[in-house]
Design a protein around this motif. Structure first.
Motif, PDB file in Angstrom:
ATOM      1  N   GLN A  17      -2.271  -2.750  -3.271  1.00 36.46           N
ATOM      2  CA  GLN A  17      -1.819  -4.145  -3.164  1.00 36.46           C
ATOM      3  C   GLN A  17      -2.474  -4.906  -2.009  1.00 36.46           C
ATOM      4  O   GLN A  17      -2.078  -6.026  -1.716  1.00 36.46           O
ATOM      5  CB  GLN A  17      -0.297  -4.182  -2.945  1.00 36.46           C
ATOM      6  CG  GLN A  17       0.521  -3.547  -4.052  1.00 36.46           C
ATOM      7  CD  GLN A  17       2.005  -3.654  -3.772  1.00 36.46           C
ATOM      8  OE1 GLN A  17       2.579  -4.735  -3.748  1.00 36.46           O
ATOM      9  NE2 GLN A  17       2.642  -2.524  -3.534  1.00 36.46           N
ATOM     10  N   MET A  18      -3.465  -4.317  -1.370  1.00 35.87           N
ATOM     11  CA  MET A  18      -4.071  -4.976  -0.222  1.00 35.87           C
ATOM     12  C   MET A  18      -4.863  -6.223  -0.618  1.00 35.87           C
ATOM     13  O   MET A  18      -5.068  -7.119   0.188  1.00 35.87           O
ATOM     14  CB  MET A  18      -4.977  -4.004   0.540  1.00 35.87           C
ATOM     15  CG  MET A  18      -4.212  -2.864   1.215  1.00 35.87           C
ATOM     16  SD  MET A  18      -3.023  -3.437   2.444  1.00 35.87           S
ATOM     17  CE  MET A  18      -4.129  -3.875   3.786  1.00 35.87           C
ATOM     18  N   ASN A  19      -5.290  -6.286  -1.879  1.00 40.37           N
ATOM     19  CA  ASN A  19      -6.035  -7.448  -2.360  1.00 40.37           C
ATOM     20  C   ASN A  19      -5.334  -8.041  -3.580  1.00 40.37           C
ATOM     21  O   ASN A  19      -4.724  -7.303  -4.372  1.00 40.37           O
ATOM     22  CB  ASN A  19      -7.467  -7.069  -2.741  1.00 40.37           C
ATOM     23  CG  ASN A  19      -8.247  -6.538  -1.559  1.00 40.37           C
ATOM     24  OD1 ASN A  19      -8.249  -7.133  -0.487  1.00 40.37           O
ATOM     25  ND2 ASN A  19      -8.914  -5.397  -1.742  1.00 40.37           N
ATOM     26  N   PRO A  20      -5.401  -9.350  -3.767  1.00 45.09           N
ATOM     27  CA  PRO A  20      -4.795  -9.960  -4.956  1.00 45.09           C
ATOM     28  C   PRO A  20      -5.571  -9.578  -6.211  1.00 45.09           C
ATOM     29  O   PRO A  20      -6.747  -9.207  -6.138  1.00 45.09           O
ATOM     30  CB  PRO A  20      -4.907 -11.462  -4.666  1.00 45.09           C
ATOM     31  CG  PRO A  20      -6.064 -11.589  -3.735  1.00 45.09           C
ATOM     32  CD  PRO A  20      -6.046 -10.350  -2.894  1.00 45.09           C
ATOM     33  N   PRO A  21      -4.929  -9.655  -7.391  1.00 41.76           N
ATOM     34  CA  PRO A  21      -5.616  -9.295  -8.638  1.00 41.76           C
ATOM     35  C   PRO A  21      -6.913 -10.074  -8.853  1.00 41.76           C
ATOM     36  O   PRO A  21      -7.888  -9.532  -9.380  1.00 41.76           O
ATOM     37  CB  PRO A  21      -4.579  -9.648  -9.719  1.00 41.76           C
ATOM     38  CG  PRO A  21      -3.271  -9.608  -9.025  1.00 41.76           C
ATOM     39  CD  PRO A  21      -3.531 -10.042  -7.622  1.00 41.76           C
TER      40      PRO A  21
END
Length: 500
Positions: free
Chosen positions: A145-149
């Motif tokens: 979840q460290m980066n958005p989709p």
């Protein structure tokens, strides 16, 4: 330093997080908050000498060495004094059957206790324990979840899957079913009901496995001073970064020109302009009110049409002259006589005891809180059609809850000094959450599969954050961070973080 400006709607955890990361990346930033104070759903309030915490139940990743702890450091809340380690996952108490099941953090101890309780269900118990053991020792709270989709490539997803390859079998198949489906064949129905309510019956099995593993690793805790202090620390971090916030300011419209968000209009008619707008509040309110039903797109519309919302709660809190020493903090109470709410029977309530810190009540006193899922329509209709009946219904339920607590704690009723009630309408009034849904979408297997993107189709320079984007405290905090990652990506500049 960038000359660009970001407006953020909502000063809950997501909005404050977005504000902090916005300032870390050099953007001029102002938050507009509907309520008179920060926190959103993470809410605390005073009733006389008692502090009522209606928000965060537990925290994950509170020990150094995890990705989530690094996020806490960046937001100024990593102080060990903020956290009280969890000592037990909780207890299940059947008043009528005089039964109690305690859930220890040690998974081997738990498996042994469960098999002694129901030898016939040993295969399923062993299966569950094996899965929890496989998850233990892994940094899972915010994995992937460290980066958005929008900024996660196919290669990124494959890399994440490869790192999780040994756990992949526990994320699919029977483990992707709801807990109530997973336990449907158990011989001991009391035990099945307990397992179903380790979180919620509708959530997928793998999610419960992950929670048990995180707890077993000592990475689960309570907030020592409640969520109010936790929120205020993030607010302080934001202000120390020279961020600006305006309270008691309801955003009435998001301003759009040529399919590009460029500011907001407040309820008092004031307009404020920015290069980017982040809505860190209720998505339903954002799409159908602030944007007049535009830009919803087929995927999000389909999600509203087909996916369950998180169910709202009725919460009754009592300040009592009682210490509850050695009692579990979390207790699921199976009632002897169900509560009747409209056409629905409530057969169990969740009881939370604030006996782990002296910040909630004076010496020799405590706060005990009872909550249960309820229906939005029932309370909303009652409040609108007959406010007197609405008040009387709250009083009735307080009395009936106390009758049940009296069975466990004889003599407690006359020691109650204050009683405080929050219905789904209360949450809606202070946070604008659609139908009082505290976490947006329900934590069901279907909703876990239905990814919510951080942007709306056809609208540029607006990003979404909050419970509707990603549930749970870690996900909400990260959603604010991700919104600024998207702003930085749009600006073609690197994303920076900074610790205190």
């Amino acid at each position: 330093m960038s000359s660009k400006k970001v407006i953020i709607i909502g000063a809950g955890l997501a909005g404050l997080s977005a504000g902090c990361y916005s300032r870390m990346n050099g953007y001029a930033t102002r938050i507009y908050e509907h309520h008179s104070k920060p926190g959103g759903v993470a809410a605390c309030w005073r009733r006389g000498e008692y502090l009522i915490d209606g928000g965060i139940h537990f925290m994950m990743g509170s020990q150094n060495g995890t990705d989530l702890y690094n996020i806490y450091r960046q937001l100024g809340v990593a102080d060990p004094a903020n956290f009280v380690p969890m000592k037990s996952y909780g207890s299940f108490i059947d008043i009528e059957g005089s039964r109690q099941l305690d859930i220890p953090l040690n998974i081997s101890e738990l498996a042994l206790d469960l098999k002694m309780l129901s030898p016939a269900d040993a295969p399923l118990i062993e299966d569950l324990a094996t899965a929890v053991t496989a998850f233990s020792g892994k940094d899972l709270a915010i994995y992937g979840q460290m980066n958005p989709p929008e900024l996660t490539s196919g290669l990124d997803k494959l890399t994440d899957m490869w790192k999780m390859r040994k756990l992949f079998k526990y994320m699919s198949g029977k483990y992707a079913k709801s807990m109530q489906d997973y336990t449907a064949g158990m011989q001991n129905r009391w035990l099945a009901e307990c397992l179903n309510n380790l979180f919620t019956p509708q959530c997928p099995v793998w999610f419960v496995i992950m929670l048990l593993a995180i707890a077993a690793d000592g990475q689960m805790s309570y907030l020592a001073k409640g969520c109010k202090d936790f929120v205020r620390q993030i607010e302080k971090r934001y202000k120390d970064l020279n961020g600006e916030v305006t309270y008691s300011s309801t955003v009435e419209k998001i301003l759009v020109r040529d399919d590009c968000a460029f500011g907001v209009k407040l309820a008092d008619g004031t307009e404020d302009y920015a290069d980017y707008v982040i809505s860190a509040g209720d998505i339903h309110n954002t799409v159908f009110h602030l944007l007049d039903g535009k830009y919803i797109g087929k995927k999000l519309q389909n999600k509203f049409d087909t996916c369950e919302l998180s169910r709202p709660y009725f919460v009754a809190s009592f300040g009592v002259k009682w210490t509850f020493e050695n009692e579990s903090v979390f207790n699921t109470l199976i009632l002897k006589q169900p509560l009747q709410i409209g056409n629905r029977e409530i057969r169990q309530i969740f009881v939370r005891i604030f006996n782990y810190s002296n910040h909630f009540a004076p010496k020799d006193k405590s706060v005990i809180q009872a909550e249960f899922e309820t229906e939005w329509d029932y309370w909303d209709n009652l409040r609108q059609t007959d406010p007197n009946k609405y008040a009387a219904e709250k009083e009735r339920l307080v009395s009936e809850i106390l009758v049940n607590l009296e069975i466990l704690y004889p003599g407690i009723s006359p020691l109650v000094e204050i009683a405080d009630v929050a219905t789904p309408c209360t949450l809606n009034r202070y946070t604008l959450n659609h139908q009082g849904a505290p976490e947006g979408w329900g934590l069901t297997s279907q909703n876990f599969k239905e990814e919510t993107r951080r942007s709306l189709e056809g609208l540029s320079n607006l990003y979404l954050a909050g419970h509707w984007v990603s549930g749970g405290v870690p996900g909400v905090i990260l959603s604010g961070r991700q919104a600024i990652q998207l702003v930085c990506a749009k600006e073609k500049k690197p994303f920076f973080t900074r610790t205190t």
